[in-house]
Design a protein around this motif. Structure first.
Motif, PDB file in Angstrom:
ATOM      1  N   THR A  36      -0.418   1.529   4.404  1.00 15.83           N
ATOM      2  CA  THR A  36       0.717   2.198   3.759  1.00 15.83           C
ATOM      3  C   THR A  36       1.738   1.156   3.299  1.00 15.83           C
ATOM      4  O   THR A  36       2.230   1.205   2.166  1.00 15.83           O
ATOM      5  CB  THR A  36       1.369   3.207   4.721  1.00 15.83           C
ATOM      6  OG1 THR A  36       0.390   4.182   5.085  1.00 15.83           O
ATOM      7  CG2 THR A  36       2.562   3.891   4.076  1.00 15.83           C
ATOM      8  N   VAL A  37       2.043   0.203   4.161  1.00 16.89           N
ATOM      9  CA  VAL A  37       2.994  -0.859   3.818  1.00 16.89           C
ATOM     10  C   VAL A  37       2.395  -1.778   2.757  1.00 16.89           C
ATOM     11  O   VAL A  37       3.108  -2.282   1.884  1.00 16.89           O
ATOM     12  CB  VAL A  37       3.432  -1.630   5.086  1.00 16.89           C
ATOM     13  CG1 VAL A  37       4.270  -2.832   4.737  1.00 16.89           C
ATOM     14  CG2 VAL A  37       4.195  -0.704   6.020  1.00 16.89           C
ATOM     15  N   GLU A  38       1.083  -1.984   2.787  1.00 16.79           N
ATOM     16  CA  GLU A  38       0.418  -2.770   1.739  1.00 16.79           C
ATOM     17  C   GLU A  38       0.660  -2.123   0.371  1.00 16.79           C
ATOM     18  O   GLU A  38       0.957  -2.821  -0.609  1.00 16.79           O
ATOM     19  CB  GLU A  38      -1.085  -2.860   2.025  1.00 16.79           C
ATOM     20  CG  GLU A  38      -1.858  -3.611   0.959  1.00 16.79           C
ATOM     21  CD  GLU A  38      -3.351  -3.614   1.224  1.00 16.79           C
ATOM     22  OE1 GLU A  38      -3.834  -4.580   1.840  1.00 16.79           O
ATOM     23  OE2 GLU A  38      -4.032  -2.638   0.805  1.00 16.79           O
ATOM     24  N   MET A  39       0.572  -0.802   0.301  1.00 21.29           N
ATOM     25  CA  MET A  39       0.816  -0.103  -0.962  1.00 21.29           C
ATOM     26  C   MET A  39       2.272  -0.235  -1.405  1.00 21.29           C
ATOM     27  O   MET A  39       2.543  -0.345  -2.601  1.00 21.29           O
ATOM     28  CB  MET A  39       0.423   1.369  -0.843  1.00 21.29           C
ATOM     29  CG  MET A  39      -1.080   1.589  -0.689  1.00 21.29           C
ATOM     30  SD  MET A  39      -2.038   0.892  -2.053  1.00 21.29           S
ATOM     31  CE  MET A  39      -1.594   1.997  -3.368  1.00 21.29           C
ATOM     32  N   VAL A  40       3.196  -0.238  -0.462  1.00 22.90           N
ATOM     33  CA  VAL A  40       4.610  -0.440  -0.792  1.00 22.90           C
ATOM     34  C   VAL A  40       4.794  -1.823  -1.416  1.00 22.90           C
ATOM     35  O   VAL A  40       5.462  -1.966  -2.450  1.00 22.90           O
ATOM     36  CB  VAL A  40       5.497  -0.272   0.466  1.00 22.90           C
ATOM     37  CG1 VAL A  40       6.923  -0.727   0.191  1.00 22.90           C
ATOM     38  CG2 VAL A  40       5.472   1.176   0.942  1.00 22.90           C
ATOM     39  N   LEU A  41       4.181  -2.843  -0.811  1.00 21.12           N
ATOM     40  CA  LEU A  41       4.272  -4.200  -1.360  1.00 21.12           C
ATOM     41  C   LEU A  41       3.632  -4.263  -2.742  1.00 21.12           C
ATOM     42  O   LEU A  41       4.189  -4.867  -3.665  1.00 21.12           O
ATOM     43  CB  LEU A  41       3.618  -5.213  -0.415  1.00 21.12           C
ATOM     44  CG  LEU A  41       3.632  -6.667  -0.889  1.00 21.12           C
ATOM     45  CD1 LEU A  41       5.058  -7.172  -1.107  1.00 21.12           C
ATOM     46  CD2 LEU A  41       2.890  -7.551   0.120  1.00 21.12           C
TER      47      LEU A  41
END
Length: 93
Positions: A36-41
């Motif tokens: 999920t955080v990878e997608m934010v980045l």
């Protein structure tokens, strides 16, 4: 040229002997170790740096934070501009 540029931006990548892309390690730029955080980045890189590199999850990578950086069919000048954008983006983070 690409490996040197990535290194100057503080990004390591997997070593290879041929190909059209690099697997680049941006794990240290994740606030937590999740896809999920990878997608934010990824969205931040896309919208703030104007670069569309593929998040690892979209390529079935098993660990968050790896991105596929494709360099196929780009001029040397375009690659230089891309590296400058990535460096500037990461220095702001």
């Amino acid at each position: 040229m690409m490996v040197v540029g990535l290194g100057q931006a503080g990004i390591s990548c997997l070593k290879g002997n041929a190909g059209l892309f690099y697997w680049v390690d941006l794990r240290n730029h994740l606030s937590s170790n999740t896809f999920t955080v990878e997608m934010v980045l990824w969205k931040k890189i896309l919208h703030e740096a104007g670069l569309n590199i593929s998040p690892g999850a979209s390529c079935h990578c098993t660990k968050p934070g790896w991105f596929r950086l494709c360099f196929a069919n780009m001029s040397e000048e375009t690659l230089k501009v891309s590296m400058e954008r990535m460096k500037a983006f990461l220095h702001k983070q």
